[in-house]
Design a protein around this motif. Sequence first.
Motif, mmCIF file in Angstrom:
data_model
loop_
_atom_site.group_PDB
_atom_site.id
_atom_site.type_symbol
_atom_site.label_atom_id
_atom_site.label_comp_id
_atom_site.label_asym_id
_atom_site.label_seq_id
_atom_site.Cartn_x
_atom_site.Cartn_y
_atom_site.Cartn_z
ATOM 1 N N VAL A 1 0.802 -1.320 0.061
ATOM 2 C CA VAL A 1 -0.052 0.245 0.232
ATOM 3 C C VAL A 1 0.683 1.894 -0.317
ATOM 4 O O VAL A 1 1.346 1.328 0.903
ATOM 5 C CB VAL A 1 -0.474 -0.017 1.012
ATOM 6 C CG1 VAL A 1 -2.373 1.423 1.086
ATOM 7 C CG2 VAL A 1 -1.667 -1.141 0.982
ATOM 8 N N THR A 2 0.591 2.312 -0.773
ATOM 9 C CA THR A 2 1.195 3.536 -0.691
ATOM 10 C C THR A 2 0.313 4.500 -1.095
ATOM 11 O O THR A 2 -0.356 4.735 -1.217
ATOM 12 C CB THR A 2 2.146 3.122 -2.315
ATOM 13 O OG1 THR A 2 1.364 3.170 -3.438
ATOM 14 C CG2 THR A 2 3.784 2.110 -2.127
ATOM 15 N N MET A 3 1.358 5.324 -0.698
ATOM 16 C CA MET A 3 0.298 7.090 -0.678
ATOM 17 C C MET A 3 0.543 7.662 -2.292
ATOM 18 O O MET A 3 1.606 7.788 -2.597
ATOM 19 C CB MET A 3 0.645 8.045 0.473
ATOM 20 C CG MET A 3 0.507 6.930 1.946
ATOM 21 S SD MET A 3 -1.215 6.427 2.310
ATOM 22 C CE MET A 3 -0.539 5.452 2.880
ATOM 23 N N PRO A 4 -0.789 7.888 -2.605
ATOM 24 C CA PRO A 4 -0.561 8.929 -3.866
ATOM 25 C C PRO A 4 -0.188 10.650 -3.739
ATOM 26 O O PRO A 4 -0.373 10.488 -2.640
ATOM 27 C CB PRO A 4 -2.213 9.127 -3.873
ATOM 28 C CG PRO A 4 -2.804 9.209 -2.761
ATOM 29 C CD PRO A 4 -1.983 8.185 -1.854
ATOM 30 N N THR A 5 0.145 10.123 -5.031
ATOM 31 C CA THR A 5 1.329 11.953 -4.922
ATOM 32 C C THR A 5 0.698 13.045 -5.748
ATOM 33 O O THR A 5 1.257 13.982 -5.905
ATOM 34 C CB THR A 5 2.827 11.166 -5.243
ATOM 35 O OG1 THR A 5 2.663 10.633 -6.797
ATOM 36 C CG2 THR A 5 3.351 10.369 -4.530
ATOM 37 N N GLU A 6 -0.160 12.864 -6.440
ATOM 38 C CA GLU A 6 -0.593 12.794 -7.600
ATOM 39 C C GLU A 6 -2.696 13.259 -7.239
ATOM 40 O O GLU A 6 -2.813 12.216 -7.173
ATOM 41 C CB GLU A 6 -0.619 12.425 -9.122
ATOM 42 C CG GLU A 6 0.893 12.214 -9.635
ATOM 43 C CD GLU A 6 1.219 13.815 -9.607
ATOM 44 O OE1 GLU A 6 0.623 14.639 -9.621
ATOM 45 O OE2 GLU A 6 2.640 14.509 -9.662
ATOM 46 N N PRO A 7 -2.903 14.023 -7.383
ATOM 47 C CA PRO A 7 -4.661 14.622 -7.476
ATOM 48 C C PRO A 7 -5.389 13.096 -8.667
ATOM 49 O O PRO A 7 -4.520 13.300 -9.675
ATOM 50 C CB PRO A 7 -4.845 16.028 -7.694
ATOM 51 C CG PRO A 7 -3.870 16.136 -8.662
ATOM 52 C CD PRO A 7 -2.743 15.688 -8.384
ATOM 53 N N LEU A 8 -6.206 12.795 -8.594
ATOM 54 C CA LEU A 8 -7.082 12.229 -9.285
ATOM 55 C C LEU A 8 -8.493 12.641 -9.580
ATOM 56 O O LEU A 8 -8.941 13.427 -9.399
ATOM 57 C CB LEU A 8 -8.013 10.824 -8.347
ATOM 58 C CG LEU A 8 -9.326 10.229 -8.977
ATOM 59 C CD1 LEU A 8 -8.469 9.439 -9.697
ATOM 60 C CD2 LEU A 8 -10.027 9.388 -7.858
ATOM 61 N N VAL A 9 -8.455 12.673 -10.811
ATOM 62 C CA VAL A 9 -8.534 14.167 -12.039
ATOM 63 C C VAL A 9 -10.119 12.562 -12.763
ATOM 64 O O VAL A 9 -9.826 11.674 -13.749
ATOM 65 C CB VAL A 9 -7.783 14.617 -13.225
ATOM 66 C CG1 VAL A 9 -9.564 15.219 -13.976
ATOM 67 C CG2 VAL A 9 -7.655 15.650 -11.925
ATOM 68 N N ALA B 1 -4.639 14.974 -3.809
ATOM 69 C CA ALA B 1 -3.608 13.544 -2.820
ATOM 70 C C ALA B 1 -3.897 13.686 -2.106
ATOM 71 O O ALA B 1 -3.690 12.584 -1.113
ATOM 72 C CB ALA B 1 -2.436 13.924 -3.783
ATOM 73 N N TYR B 2 -3.807 14.445 -1.024
ATOM 74 C CA TYR B 2 -4.348 14.537 0.347
ATOM 75 C C TYR B 2 -5.521 13.933 1.470
ATOM 76 O O TYR B 2 -5.336 13.282 2.397
ATOM 77 C CB TYR B 2 -4.173 15.862 0.925
ATOM 78 C CG TYR B 2 -5.239 17.001 0.815
ATOM 79 C CD1 TYR B 2 -6.064 16.927 2.247
ATOM 80 C CD2 TYR B 2 -4.666 17.546 0.194
ATOM 81 C CE1 TYR B 2 -7.137 17.762 1.885
ATOM 82 C CE2 TYR B 2 -6.395 18.751 -0.424
ATOM 83 C CZ TYR B 2 -7.188 18.653 0.824
ATOM 84 O OH TYR B 2 -7.921 19.444 0.745
ATOM 85 N N GLU B 3 -6.374 14.354 -0.073
ATOM 86 C CA GLU B 3 -7.889 13.045 0.694
ATOM 87 C C GLU B 3 -7.957 12.284 0.414
ATOM 88 O O GLU B 3 -8.467 11.458 0.913
ATOM 89 C CB GLU B 3 -8.572 14.636 -0.030
ATOM 90 C CG GLU B 3 -10.311 14.025 -0.019
ATOM 91 C CD GLU B 3 -11.104 15.127 -0.658
ATOM 92 O OE1 GLU B 3 -12.684 14.138 -0.461
ATOM 93 O OE2 GLU B 3 -10.957 15.855 -0.970
ATOM 94 N N ILE B 4 -7.267 11.689 -0.758
ATOM 95 C CA ILE B 4 -7.544 9.933 -0.787
ATOM 96 C C ILE B 4 -6.349 9.621 0.159
ATOM 97 O O ILE B 4 -6.062 8.355 0.638
ATOM 98 C CB ILE B 4 -6.775 10.542 -2.408
ATOM 99 C CG1 ILE B 4 -7.549 10.849 -3.601
ATOM 100 C CG2 ILE B 4 -6.767 8.819 -2.740
ATOM 101 C CD1 ILE B 4 -7.030 10.298 -5.018
ATOM 102 N N GLU B 5 -5.273 10.355 -0.240
ATOM 103 C CA GLU B 5 -4.477 9.844 0.804
ATOM 104 C C GLU B 5 -4.849 9.967 2.504
ATOM 105 O O GLU B 5 -4.763 8.665 3.203
ATOM 106 C CB GLU B 5 -3.321 10.795 1.536
ATOM 107 C CG GLU B 5 -2.449 9.884 2.161
ATOM 108 C CD GLU B 5 -0.750 11.369 2.666
ATOM 109 O OE1 GLU B 5 0.004 10.959 3.957
ATOM 110 O OE2 GLU B 5 0.062 11.893 1.584
ATOM 111 N N GLU B 6 -6.087 10.488 3.233
ATOM 112 C CA GLU B 6 -6.711 11.127 4.332
ATOM 113 C C GLU B 6 -8.027 9.370 4.259
ATOM 114 O O GLU B 6 -8.128 7.729 5.087
ATOM 115 C CB GLU B 6 -7.991 11.503 4.345
ATOM 116 C CG GLU B 6 -6.926 12.786 4.667
ATOM 117 C CD GLU B 6 -7.808 13.799 5.120
ATOM 118 O OE1 GLU B 6 -8.741 13.489 4.679
ATOM 119 O OE2 GLU B 6 -7.150 14.913 5.196
#
Length: 686
Positions: free
Chosen positions: A304-312, A324-329
């Motif tokens: 499992v890794t944390m995203p570094t880019e936003p999702l569109v 990305a920070y919201e997906i990380e949460e």
Amino acid sequence: MPAQQVTEADAPLERERAHLSSSRAALRAMRADVESLDIKDVTANWVNAAVLQRQIDDRITALADLAHTPLFFGRLDYLHAPGAEQAEGADGERFYIGRRHVHDADGDPMVIDWRAPVSQPFYRASKKDPMDVGTRRRFGYTGGELTAYEDEDLTDTAGAERTSRLLQTEIERPRVGPMRDIVATIQPEQDEIVRADIGGTVCVQGAPGTGKTAVGLHRVAYLLYAHRERLARTGTLVVGPNRSFLHYIEQVLPALGELNVGQATVDDLVAHVEVRGADTAAAACVKGDARMAEVLRRAVRSGVTMPTEPLVVVRGSRRWRVPAYEIEEIVRELLARDIRYGAARDALPQRIAHAVLVRMEAAGEAPDDRVQDAVARNAAVKALVKTVWPLVDPAKLVLRLLTDAEFLAEHAEGLLTPEEQAEILMAKPARSVKSAKWSAADAVLIDEAADLVARTPSLGHVVLDEAQDLSPMQYRAVGRRCTTGSATILGDLAQGTTPWATRSWAEALTHLGKPDATVEELTQGFRVPREVIAYASRLLPAIAPELNEATSVREAAGDFSVRSVTADELDTTVVKACHEALKHEGSTGLIAADARIPTLAAALEKAGLPYLAPGEETSAEARLTLAPATLAKGLEYDYVVLDEPERVVAGEPDERTGLRRLYVALTRAVSGLTVIHAQPLPAELG
């Protein structure tokens, strides 16, 4: 009073024989009624028809009249009409107690199932507590023929309690073939375990000959009687140490009319890969240690890794952006919930889709659940999930742990020492899961990893026999199969013969996931002769000093001898002892260290003495079994010839395990034991 061996003219015996004949006829009529059922007009489709037909076939099989198995073995004569809570009985009424319920054409009972509440006093009533029973009658049989009866007057409180001669005879009866049921001889302390409530787990510490295996099987039969619908949905399973043992016990439940109980070894339960390799004792101990569960948990989550880019996400002409920070949460929250890896992975796209829907609603749209599902299936969401929370193949993960020293070190830090890590690494790393030479312990690790990814289905009740030999990781594997059900754990700490053998039941039950289980101890033996159990118990101070010494209720001391011979005389003396044992009725087991088996097999063949392998069914023509000491556990023979005890001890990796193996071998005898040795006996035997 003693058993009454009577003539044909004896009226009471003739009346009992007549009732037996009528009961058998009623059972045949019950079976004929089921066989005559026509289901053509009561099933909606072929699936329903097949299910119903299978149920009918099982019922027909369960109603089979076994010619050499007594239909009933006891009778209860009640004194008074029981109260409302005991509505089954009536004033002066008598009940015949047997293996299954039998009723006549009017539906009136002719034989009461031994598991019914009204049958309980047959096992527990005494002169101190007669349970409203005036007379308890036991029956003696020769084959399927009723030949004797014995009455016990429970109203005679002045008289002393006596051991039933028929009960003693049944316990000591020579055996040929697989294990028999013990419904006619269940003792009060055994009956309490058999009838324990399904809601709790029971652990039985049982010395040799105390009937713990039979108690466990009869408990399954009782639970199926008392909770049939519940267990029909959830299933029951008996787990044994090896296939020979399972073959030995497999006829007990069918004899009681119970057919739908699964049987498996622990290896069967975790058969995700083909086992073609073997571990050293040290490696197996590490792989079986409970610490490996945490190593695997870390390894499973390591991808499992944390995203570094936003999702569109693009929908029509609109683009929806989730930073990305919201997906990380979301990812961190799922990790913190500690749910199954696969369940969390399935939840992730839905959680991301929900974040998109929040933005849609804020923009004035009114998306419904169908829109959320469509977003969750969006290519961009699927690609992100694949990157952030990749799929895990349990076997590939374990293979990487056992072949990649850096990967293992990363996830075993603070859990396994560098030496332990080196011990479990494969000497020759495999290129693929299929080519790897997996060991039995590796398969258990894969099962643990598989459960971390997706929940293992749970059964309603599991019986685990010879449990003392399981590793903590094996306990966890069995425990996963009864997380929402209960279990019956059977074993003897003194018979633990693996390097990782159970040290205490409290520890074992914790690994099983049943720390609140009730632990019962059976120390009263019924089949092992007094002299034999006393001789074997000399080993207890060395192998299990915390256990109480077993006793035997058998009045006969049994045939017991220890013979010292020269090395040149050993094989011929062993063969001669087998000939002598076979002069008696019943089965004979020749038990020896595994390394001695080829030599003894050749000696038996040279002497023209046929023999069977463990688990093969004995018959009147073939009553000798040549058993390696490693496969003797759980088996019983009327007469045992034990070859060279010191070789049995030396065949194990350490002395304590060897002495425990010897303890097992010494306690397989039901009527007689002959120990033959050329080397000095172990000092512990004195």
